[in-house]
Structure formats: C-alpha cells, structure tokens
Design a protein around this motif. Sequence first.
Motif, PDB file in Angstrom:
ATOM      1  N   ARG A 244      21.329 -56.216 -17.410  1.00  0.00           N
ATOM      2  CA  ARG A 244      21.003 -54.905 -17.972  1.00  0.00           C
ATOM      3  C   ARG A 244      20.129 -54.111 -16.981  1.00  0.00           C
ATOM      4  O   ARG A 244      20.353 -52.920 -16.768  1.00  0.00           O
ATOM      5  N   GLN A 245      19.160 -54.770 -16.374  1.00  0.00           N
ATOM      6  CA  GLN A 245      18.313 -54.095 -15.377  1.00  0.00           C
ATOM      7  C   GLN A 245      19.134 -53.657 -14.159  1.00  0.00           C
ATOM      8  O   GLN A 245      18.941 -52.567 -13.636  1.00  0.00           O
TER       9      GLN A 245
ATOM     10  N   ASN B 279      21.098 -50.595 -15.161  1.00  0.00           N
ATOM     11  CA  ASN B 279      20.236 -49.423 -15.289  1.00  0.00           C
ATOM     12  C   ASN B 279      19.795 -48.898 -13.922  1.00  0.00           C
ATOM     13  O   ASN B 279      19.776 -47.685 -13.689  1.00  0.00           O
TER      14      ASN B 279
ATOM     15  N   ARG C 133      22.720 -47.151 -12.174  1.00  0.00           N
ATOM     16  CA  ARG C 133      22.914 -45.793 -12.715  1.00  0.00           C
ATOM     17  C   ARG C 133      21.869 -44.835 -12.148  1.00  0.00           C
ATOM     18  O   ARG C 133      22.199 -43.736 -11.708  1.00  0.00           O
TER      19      ARG C 133
ATOM     20  N   ILE D 212      25.893 -50.131 -22.429  1.00  0.00           N
ATOM     21  CA  ILE D 212      25.484 -50.578 -21.096  1.00  0.00           C
ATOM     22  C   ILE D 212      26.654 -50.495 -20.124  1.00  0.00           C
ATOM     23  O   ILE D 212      26.493 -50.161 -18.961  1.00  0.00           O
TER      24      ILE D 212
END
Length: 163
Positions: free
Chosen positions: A25-26, A29, A32, A93
């Motif tokens: 997830r990190q 992120n 992005r 996500i």
Amino acid sequence: MSEMKPFQTILYATNLGTHMRPVFRQAINLARLHKAKIIMLHAVAPIGTTGSAILSMYMPGKEIHDIEQESMNQVIETMRERLKNYCAEEDDICKDKDELLDKIVVSAGNPADVINHYADTHGVDLIVIGSHTRQAGGHTMLGSTARTVTQHSKVPVLIIPNG
C-alpha cells in the motif's frame, strides 16, 4: 544543499508473507505521489551446492536447471495471483496499478544481496521493504533482511512495519 528529486523507480521487495499489504500500500501511494513505476521483487534461496550435488546424482544438469526455472515461474505466477486478489479486495488502491506496476521479478540468492544488487543495476530510486521487528532485552530489533539492505543500500530505503 541539493534538492530532493521525485522518485521515478520504486523497488517493492516482498517476501510473499501474509502481512505485506501495508508495505505494498505504501509503495502504491508513493508511486502515485511521485508518478513513479513499481518493480515487485522477490528473492528465493538457490538450491545450493549440496542440493545440486544430490540432485545431479539422480538427474542431468539441464533437468535441474529446468526445475529451478519452473519454480521461479511458479513464484511469479503466485505474485500475479496475490496482486490480483489484493486488487479485488482493495479496489481503491489498485485502480491504476497497470500504470504504476512496471514488472514482477523473481531472483535467486540471499534476499538482502538480491535487493541491493537489483537496485544498483536497474536505476532504482527508492526501496520499500517490510520488516518484522521484535523486542529483545527491552530493545526493538529490526529484521535481518531490512537491516542488511539499509546498511548496504546506495539509495533511500523505506521500512514499513508489517508484523
């Protein structure tokens, strides 16, 4: 003082463990935020000299190589399947994962060595890795792979607690 450049290539190092979601997830992120590409990397332990010697008594070297290659392909398929399942469960996500994910790589060797070598040879700007930290004698101990990667990396390393 030099200005910090945005990351262009993020190496997400995974051990395919069950607690890797926060780490991925990190990575997503950050990719992005920086408009970067992610390379997913998993290191597998090689058969080793003892295992190769035993196998070579029963089958030709080409068959051993074929078995190793087939195992690597199975790990890549497992990574793709986990990515698919992850995205099905966390759609927000992964809505742009095809634009963010550059490639999936499996390489044989010591995980820390594989991660640092790959980062050195493929223009990686950031390594994102999970770590199983644990308590020992009142102190928090960092996992051995994460510790070794940070000690030898030439690029920034982001360690995400995942255990």
